[in-house]
Design a protein around this motif. Structure first.
Motif, PDB file in Angstrom:
ATOM      1  N   ASN A   1      16.948   2.627  -3.347  1.00 44.21           N
ATOM      2  CA  ASN A   1      17.711   3.740  -3.895  1.00 44.21           C
ATOM      3  C   ASN A   1      18.587   4.333  -2.801  1.00 44.21           C
ATOM      4  O   ASN A   1      18.106   5.001  -1.903  1.00 44.21           O
ATOM      5  CB  ASN A   1      16.732   4.792  -4.445  1.00 44.21           C
ATOM      6  N   LEU A   2      19.879   4.051  -2.886  1.00 46.21           N
ATOM      7  CA  LEU A   2      20.806   4.509  -1.856  1.00 46.21           C
ATOM      8  C   LEU A   2      21.577   5.754  -2.290  1.00 46.21           C
ATOM      9  O   LEU A   2      22.543   6.142  -1.654  1.00 46.21           O
ATOM     10  CB  LEU A   2      21.812   3.393  -1.515  1.00 46.21           C
ATOM     11  N   CYS A   3      21.176   6.367  -3.377  1.00 45.21           N
ATOM     12  CA  CYS A   3      21.921   7.528  -3.896  1.00 45.21           C
ATOM     13  C   CYS A   3      21.962   8.639  -2.874  1.00 45.21           C
ATOM     14  O   CYS A   3      20.929   9.053  -2.339  1.00 45.21           O
ATOM     15  CB  CYS A   3      21.283   8.040  -5.185  1.00 45.21           C
ATOM     16  N   GLU A   4      23.172   9.133  -2.620  1.00 45.08           N
ATOM     17  CA  GLU A   4      23.321  10.221  -1.667  1.00 45.08           C
ATOM     18  C   GLU A   4      23.198  11.572  -2.355  1.00 45.08           C
ATOM     19  O   GLU A   4      22.823  12.558  -1.738  1.00 45.08           O
ATOM     20  CB  GLU A   4      24.666  10.091  -0.953  1.00 45.08           C
ATOM     21  N   ASP A   5      23.504  11.606  -3.637  1.00 42.01           N
ATOM     22  CA  ASP A   5      23.290  12.807  -4.437  1.00 42.01           C
ATOM     23  C   ASP A   5      21.787  12.918  -4.686  1.00 42.01           C
ATOM     24  O   ASP A   5      21.163  11.994  -5.207  1.00 42.01           O
ATOM     25  CB  ASP A   5      24.065  12.669  -5.757  1.00 42.01           C
ATOM     26  N   ARG A   6      21.197  14.046  -4.292  1.00 37.89           N
ATOM     27  CA  ARG A   6      19.751  14.173  -4.345  1.00 37.89           C
ATOM     28  C   ARG A   6      19.208  14.162  -5.778  1.00 37.89           C
ATOM     29  O   ARG A   6      18.108  13.664  -6.034  1.00 37.89           O
ATOM     30  CB  ARG A   6      19.328  15.488  -3.665  1.00 37.89           C
TER      31      ARG A   6
ATOM     32  N   THR B   1      19.462  19.256   4.538  1.00 39.81           N
ATOM     33  CA  THR B   1      20.482  18.499   5.258  1.00 39.81           C
ATOM     34  C   THR B   1      20.025  17.062   5.489  1.00 39.81           C
ATOM     35  O   THR B   1      20.756  16.266   6.050  1.00 39.81           O
ATOM     36  CB  THR B   1      20.768  19.135   6.635  1.00 39.81           C
ATOM     37  N   VAL B   2      18.785  16.759   5.070  1.00 42.20           N
ATOM     38  CA  VAL B   2      18.220  15.443   5.358  1.00 42.20           C
ATOM     39  C   VAL B   2      18.309  14.526   4.141  1.00 42.20           C
ATOM     40  O   VAL B   2      18.318  15.000   3.009  1.00 42.20           O
ATOM     41  CB  VAL B   2      16.757  15.567   5.824  1.00 42.20           C
ATOM     42  N   PRO B   3      18.368  13.209   4.372  1.00 40.25           N
ATOM     43  CA  PRO B   3      18.473  12.282   3.247  1.00 40.25           C
ATOM     44  C   PRO B   3      17.148  12.147   2.506  1.00 40.25           C
ATOM     45  O   PRO B   3      16.088  12.205   3.118  1.00 40.25           O
ATOM     46  CB  PRO B   3      18.857  10.956   3.915  1.00 40.25           C
ATOM     47  N   ALA B   4      17.222  11.954   1.203  1.00 36.28           N
ATOM     48  CA  ALA B   4      16.024  11.797   0.390  1.00 36.28           C
ATOM     49  C   ALA B   4      15.304  10.491   0.707  1.00 36.28           C
ATOM     50  O   ALA B   4      14.120  10.346   0.427  1.00 36.28           O
ATOM     51  CB  ALA B   4      16.389  11.849  -1.096  1.00 36.28           C
ATOM     52  N   GLN B   5      16.010   9.555   1.296  1.00 32.50           N
ATOM     53  CA  GLN B   5      15.437   8.238   1.550  1.00 32.50           C
ATOM     54  C   GLN B   5      14.427   8.246   2.696  1.00 32.50           C
ATOM     55  O   GLN B   5      13.649   7.310   2.867  1.00 32.50           O
ATOM     56  CB  GLN B   5      16.543   7.223   1.881  1.00 32.50           C
TER      57      GLN B   5
ATOM     58  N   MET C   1      11.115   9.783   4.678  1.00 27.92           N
ATOM     59  CA  MET C   1       9.868  10.386   4.190  1.00 27.92           C
ATOM     60  C   MET C   1       9.934  11.908   4.164  1.00 27.92           C
ATOM     61  O   MET C   1       9.510  12.545   3.213  1.00 27.92           O
ATOM     62  CB  MET C   1       8.693   9.991   5.104  1.00 27.92           C
ATOM     63  N   TYR C   2      10.454  12.488   5.217  1.00 24.83           N
ATOM     64  CA  TYR C   2      10.548  13.949   5.282  1.00 24.83           C
ATOM     65  C   TYR C   2      11.450  14.464   4.172  1.00 24.83           C
ATOM     66  O   TYR C   2      11.112  15.421   3.475  1.00 24.83           O
ATOM     67  CB  TYR C   2      11.084  14.359   6.665  1.00 24.83           C
ATOM     68  N   GLY C   3      12.576  13.809   3.971  1.00 23.99           N
ATOM     69  CA  GLY C   3      13.494  14.206   2.913  1.00 23.99           C
ATOM     70  C   GLY C   3      12.853  14.055   1.546  1.00 23.99           C
ATOM     71  O   GLY C   3      12.946  14.934   0.691  1.00 23.99           O
ATOM     72  N   LEU C   4      12.162  12.943   1.322  1.00 20.70           N
ATOM     73  CA  LEU C   4      11.507  12.715   0.040  1.00 20.70           C
ATOM     74  C   LEU C   4      10.468  13.803  -0.217  1.00 20.70           C
ATOM     75  O   LEU C   4      10.417  14.387  -1.297  1.00 20.70           O
ATOM     76  CB  LEU C   4      10.825  11.341   0.028  1.00 20.70           C
ATOM     77  N   GLU C   5       9.660  14.102   0.802  1.00 21.44           N
ATOM     78  CA  GLU C   5       8.578  15.061   0.608  1.00 21.44           C
ATOM     79  C   GLU C   5       9.081  16.497   0.523  1.00 21.44           C
ATOM     80  O   GLU C   5       8.641  17.263  -0.327  1.00 21.44           O
ATOM     81  CB  GLU C   5       7.553  14.922   1.742  1.00 21.44           C
ATOM     82  N   ALA C   6       9.991  16.867   1.444  1.00 20.89           N
ATOM     83  CA  ALA C   6      10.371  18.274   1.530  1.00 20.89           C
ATOM     84  C   ALA C   6      11.566  18.652   0.671  1.00 20.89           C
ATOM     85  O   ALA C   6      11.708  19.814   0.297  1.00 20.89           O
ATOM     86  CB  ALA C   6      10.642  18.642   2.985  1.00 20.89           C
ATOM     87  N   SER C   7      12.446  17.682   0.359  1.00 17.53           N
ATOM     88  CA  SER C   7      13.648  18.070  -0.380  1.00 17.53           C
ATOM     89  C   SER C   7      13.634  17.594  -1.826  1.00 17.53           C
ATOM     90  O   SER C   7      14.494  17.969  -2.607  1.00 17.53           O
ATOM     91  CB  SER C   7      14.907  17.548   0.328  1.00 17.53           C
TER      92      SER C   7
ATOM     93  N   ARG D   1      24.100  17.199   0.188  1.00 18.35           N
ATOM     94  CA  ARG D   1      23.515  17.059   1.507  1.00 18.35           C
ATOM     95  C   ARG D   1      24.543  17.598   2.503  1.00 18.35           C
ATOM     96  O   ARG D   1      25.335  16.846   3.067  1.00 18.35           O
ATOM     97  CB  ARG D   1      23.213  15.591   1.788  1.00 18.35           C
ATOM     98  N   PRO D   2      24.556  18.928   2.701  1.00 18.39           N
ATOM     99  CA  PRO D   2      25.589  19.523   3.555  1.00 18.39           C
ATOM    100  C   PRO D   2      25.422  19.091   4.999  1.00 18.39           C
ATOM    101  O   PRO D   2      24.308  18.838   5.466  1.00 18.39           O
ATOM    102  CB  PRO D   2      25.354  21.019   3.392  1.00 18.39           C
ATOM    103  N   PHE D   3      26.534  19.003   5.686  1.00 22.44           N
ATOM    104  CA  PHE D   3      26.495  18.486   7.055  1.00 22.44           C
ATOM    105  C   PHE D   3      26.939  19.505   8.102  1.00 22.44           C
ATOM    106  O   PHE D   3      26.177  19.900   8.941  1.00 22.44           O
ATOM    107  CB  PHE D   3      27.343  17.219   7.141  1.00 22.44           C
TER     108      PHE D   3
END
Lengths: 447, 87
Positions: free
Chosen positions: A47-52, A180-184, A186-192, A207-209
């Motif tokens: 899953n490469l989706c950048e939109d969360r 600000t982190v990618p969903a892909q 682990m941290y992004g998946l868990e926290a965002s 995903r603001p930069f």
């Protein structure tokens, strides 16, 4: 047993904020059924989706179809092709046209935005068994072969639940999480993704930069607001003195946060800064409020395994103990201090890699006779980087950078690359630390 | 300030801010800044944004599809700065 059906009721819980509009549970249910119908008949999806929000949709649709989501440390064609050797039926799910190199790799891909129009009536609310594998999270270890870590639906829900409790989210009204982190990751998946999902909060699709982007995205969502981010971004926000709306808290992970930076952020943004310690194999494991300068506390349900001399953590959702590669000083069964890292692991702007694996990649480059990566610039506030000393007659430094860029996340591409006639190996073929230090002194520090 | 002067100034700012070994005069105006070419990455982009904000008085943002173009080369970034600078 928790499942997704709290989401799929026709009332107005907000699942996400996307392009200034809210996405309700009802809309999510419709989007989900459309995507479920459109997925190819394959077992594994990258899953490469950048939109969360689209990432969440893809993740849920895969679960509905009993497919496994693959979480990779980077999106280089080399890595994906390497994973495909283990899992030949993988396909890519994206939400924008793929980069040229990925397209050239000729992998089967589905762009979420190209689904045929029209609604598919939502089917029964999803009810996933706790043991169903949601994802395989790959780490690249020191052998150079990516290793999968299985994440079940239950384990991700449980981590989200205890994290929310530890962060005090149950004492707040349901709000919005901006990350600000990618969903892909682990941290992004868990926290965002999982954290807002499980807690009934809305996730922000973007995903603001840049600091200005972060300010804008936070401003656009209703509070209470949680910003999920990393030390690199916290530093940028503080240095910019970025104006942010009222925040309930800032969450930081992926690299140690300095107490001074945490203090500045707390003062400037009038919100507690909470750190999460975790790693891919275990997921989020412990928290602390940085400014307290106290020990880390393991999340509820986790504890250290028996012996004091082994860094192993037991989790109810993982069979057997998980080894921690950081050096840990235990205070008791639940609390510890971090005392530095395993010298093989490098952390650059929050991304981790094994130095041994990076050296393998360098020496794999066609034309490289010998080469070694070194970490530079580890003096606290500046971001550490990699440099490389390389023996490669007939290659230029650009050739080497270009080759590495095909298989490494950009932050691990060494800079500079110093070409040498030979590396100062000793009789047993090893590169003594003293000799490496001398190279660094001569070539990287004499300005 | 002429476009080429701003490009030179920006090239020097990039080299200084990011501690690059490449001399500023070696950065070609139309060559890629990120990925290939100069090989900058996302950490560099953040550092650069802070330096540009401090020197030219406006904040870089990535709201639109123009983003890839603005950062595609020294020339494109200089043009963006010229259009937005307040100092």
């Amino acid at each position: 047993m928790l499942n997704l059906s709290p989401l799929i009721t026709p009332d107005s819980r907000t699942v996400a904020w996307r392009d200034g509009a809210l996405v309700s549970t009802g809309q999510f249910a419709l989007d989900l059924s459309r995507l479920v119908a459109a997925l190819p008949d394959r077992g594994h999806v990258v899953n490469l989706c950048e939109d969360r929000y689209l990432f969440l949709l893809g993740m849920a649709a895969a679960m509905e179809r009993l497919q496994v989501n693959l979480l990779l440390p980077n999106r280089t064609p080399e890595l994906i092709l390497q994973i495909r050797e283990q899992l030949p039926d993988l396909y890519l799910l994206c939400d924008r046209p793929l980069e040229a190199e990925l397209q050239a790799a000729g992998l089967p891909a589905l762009d979420i935005n190209t689904l045929p129009a029209g609604d598919v009536p939502p089917s029964q609310p999803p009810a996933w068994p706790p043991e169903q594998t949601l994802a395989l999270a790959f780490t690249s270890g020191s052998t150079g072969i990516p290793r999968p870590n299985r994440k079940t639906w239950q384990c991700l829900l449980e981590v989200a639940r205890v994290t929310a409790k530890r962060l005090g989210m149950d004492r707040l009204a349901a709000g919005s999480v901006v990350a600000t982190v990618p969903a892909q990751h682990m941290y992004g998946l868990e926290a965002s993704v999982m954290l807002p999902l499980q807690s009934g909060w809305a996730l922000c699709a973007s995903r603001p930069f840049f600091p200005a982007d972060i300010g804008r995205e936070l401003q656009a969502v209703p509070g209470p607001r949680i910003l999920v981010t990393t030390p690199v971004h916290i530093r940028a926000l503080v240095m910019e003195k970025q104006v942010l709306p009222e925040l309930a808290m800032i969450v930081s992970a992926t690299a140690p946060l300095s107490v001074e930076l945490a203090r500045q952020a707390e003062a400037m943004f009038d919100a507690p800064v909470m750190e999460i310690f975790g790693f891919t194999e275990l997921g989020s494991a412990a928290t602390r409020r940085t400014v307290d300068q106290g020990p880390w506390q393991l999340l509820d349900g986790l504890r250290f395994a028996g012996h004091n001399d082994r860094n192993e953590i037991l989790a109810p959702y993982i069979d057997g103990p998980t080894t921690v590669s950081d050096v840990i000083e235990r205070v008791d069964e639940q609390r510890f201090y971090l005392r530095g890292r395993d010298s093989d692991m490098v952390n650059i702007a929050g991304k981790r890699a094994s130095l041994a694996e990076l050296n393998l990649r360098l020496n794999d480059v066609n034309g490289v006779v010998d080469g070694v990566m070194v970490v530079t610039g580890e003096d606290g506030e500046t971001v550490s980087r990699l440099a490389a000393f390389v023996v490669a007659p007939g290659l230029s430094t650009e050739d080497i950078s270009a080759a590495l860029r095909r298989s490494l996340d950009p932050v691990f591409v060494p800079r500079p690359v110093i070409m040498l006639q030979h590396l100062p190996r000793n009789d047993t073929g090893k590169l003594p630390r003293a000799a490496l230090d001398e190279l660094i002194r001569t070539h990287l520090q004499d300005n | 300030m002429s476009e080429t002067d701003l490009e030179s100034e920006l090239a020097q700012l990039i080299v200084n801010t990011l501690n690059l070994d490449t001399p500023a005069t070696d950065i070609e105006a139309e060559a890629a800044l990120f990925g290939e070419g100069l090989g900058l990455d996302s950490i560099d982009a953040l550092e650069l944004a802070m330096a540009i904000s401090k020197k030219y008085g406006f904040q870089l943002r990535s709201d639109d599809s123009d983003n890839a173009r603005i950062f595609s080369s020294l020339r494109a970034l200089a043009a963006h700065i010229q259009a937005n600078r307040t100092t």
